[in-house]
Motif scaffolding. Structure first.
Motif, PDB file in Angstrom:
ATOM      1  N   VAL A 210       0.830  -1.202   0.000  1.00 20.10           N
ATOM      2  CA  VAL A 210       0.000   0.000   0.000  1.00 20.10           C
ATOM      3  C   VAL A 210       0.866   1.255   0.000  1.00 20.10           C
ATOM      4  N   LEU A 211       0.395   2.272  -0.709  1.00 16.23           N
ATOM      5  CA  LEU A 211       1.027   3.586  -0.749  1.00 16.23           C
ATOM      6  C   LEU A 211      -0.002   4.617  -0.312  1.00 16.23           C
ATOM      7  N   ARG A 212       0.479   5.726   0.215  1.00 16.56           N
ATOM      8  CA  ARG A 212      -0.430   6.800   0.633  1.00 16.56           C
ATOM      9  C   ARG A 212       0.043   8.110   0.025  1.00 16.56           C
ATOM     10  N   PHE A 213      -0.902   8.862  -0.547  1.00 13.78           N
ATOM     11  CA  PHE A 213      -0.620  10.183  -1.092  1.00 13.78           C
ATOM     12  C   PHE A 213      -1.579  11.187  -0.452  1.00 13.78           C
ATOM     13  N   GLY A 214      -1.049  12.322  -0.094  1.00 14.49           N
ATOM     14  CA  GLY A 214      -1.898  13.347   0.505  1.00 14.49           C
ATOM     15  C   GLY A 214      -1.372  13.793   1.858  1.00 14.49           C
ATOM     16  N   PRO A 215      -2.137  14.606   2.546  1.00 14.21           N
ATOM     17  CA  PRO A 215      -3.574  14.900   2.350  1.00 14.21           C
ATOM     18  C   PRO A 215      -3.846  15.863   1.193  1.00 14.21           C
ATOM     19  N   TYR A 216      -5.050  15.753   0.652  1.00 16.58           N
ATOM     20  CA  TYR A 216      -5.539  16.642  -0.392  1.00 16.58           C
ATOM     21  C   TYR A 216      -6.908  17.184   0.007  1.00 16.58           C
ATOM     22  N   ALA A 217      -7.264  18.317  -0.590  1.00 19.51           N
ATOM     23  CA  ALA A 217      -8.603  18.863  -0.373  1.00 19.51           C
ATOM     24  C   ALA A 217      -9.630  17.875  -0.925  1.00 19.51           C
TER      25      ALA A 217
END
Length: 335
Positions: A210-217
């Protein structure tokens, strides 16, 4: 020329030849006024265009028949079903629902509540961005129910994020994806934290990376911002914080030449209005949005009408995976 003036209770009293207090009772406690007199007062008031002030009438009792629903962003289709369900439940109980849009801002949310609390009998907080302590302070002033967040000691209504995310990850694993990414939403979102934790646990059990990107709006623009990082990664499948982020992500990926779902499969959350209208149509974890709003209002009203402390165990509503066109079997390794 005489300026238009809104008639007052004193104008009605003078026209009827009665005391202002009699006019007041005719509207607030009609049983304490002679039937003929009360009918005459209502007729004259109608002819004059007089309307009783419900807030002024409520001052002695605190009963305004008003409830507040606070939402983070009223332009997000996620709230359409919630608002409709909450309104229907409020109307059934002869209450009026006031909706406050707080623009994803904890500061704006606090200000809106400070102004609304003197007017309403209870509050539903939809995906609040305020801190736990700020919510508890507010809940001491008015009966409160929290949506999409669990807070010790305060009634809450949530979607089963854990089971919903598990079904999404199992779906992607069944399509032979081995590296999956999560595009995160706001840091202050309780649901975001729950979804990320559930994704990590499910992926670990299924042997996925698993990969995580963010946080984003939590917006189309937020999803668009995540596209470059997703395209540059080894992920062949993505679960987004919500459907709006997922749709923004798909649009940006396709604009850069990444094919959905052939190169990257995309899953959203919530099953908002529009999830079936984008291209490709969006696979998503469906939340019972109208049921969330209705259940929250009914829980609030039940607590307001009870002399015993409200039930504070979270109400968990089911989430189900809706499979559409944005997910497909992994056909080849992406460059």
């Amino acid at each position: 020329m005489e300026e238009h003036r809104v008639p007052t209770i004193y104008d009605v009293a003078q026209a009827c030849g009665v005391a202002p207090s009699t006019v007041s009772r005719a509207f607030s406690r009609p049983g304490r006024v002679n039937a003929e007199t009360a009918a005459r007062i209502r007729q004259v008031a109608e002819e004059m265009g007089y309307r009783a002030n419900p807030l002024a009438r409520a001052l002695p009792t605190g009963k305004t028949s008003l409830l507040a629903l606070v939402v983070s962003d009223v332009t997000n289709p996620f709230y359409f079903g919630i608002i409709r369900g909450a309104e229907l439940a409020a109307n059934e109980a002869d209450y009026t629902l006031l909706v406050a849009d707080v623009y994803e801002s904890a500061v704006v949310e606090r200000k809106a509540l400070e102004r609304a609390l003197p007017l309403v009998e209870g509050v539903v907080l939809g995906t609040s961005r305020m801190s736990d302590s700020a919510i508890r302070v507010m809940a001491q002033q008015r009966p409160t129910v929290v949506l999409n967040r669990v807070l010790t000691g305060i009634p809450s209504v949530v979607t089963d994020n854990t089971r919903g995310m598990r079904s999404a990850v199992e779906h992607l694993a069944g399509l032979e994806h081995r590296t999956v990414a999560y595009v995160a939403g706001p840091e202050a979102s309780w649901a975001d934290g729950m979804r990320w934790r559930a994704m990590r646990e499910s992926a670990d059990e299924l042997g996925l990376r698993v990969l995580r990107f963010g946080p984003y709006a939590p917006t189309l623009g937020g999803g668009g911002e995540a596209a470059e990082a997703v395209a540059a990664s080894a992920a062949t499948a993505v679960v987004a914080y919500n459907d709006v982020v997922a749709i923004g992500l798909m649009r940006a990926l396709q604009a850069s030449g990444v094919r959905v779902p052939r190169d990257v499969s995309v899953v959203g959350f919530d099953n908002i209005f529009g999830a079936e209208l984008c291209s490709p149509t969006l696979t998503t974890v469906a939340a019972p949005l109208a049921a969330l709003g209705a259940y929250a209002v009914r829980t609030l009203l039940a607590g307001m009408g009870s002399r015993t402390p409200p039930q504070v165990r979270p109400a968990l509503l089911p989430a189900t995976l809706v499979v559409r066109e944005s997910t497909a079997r992994r056909l080849r390794r992406r460059r």
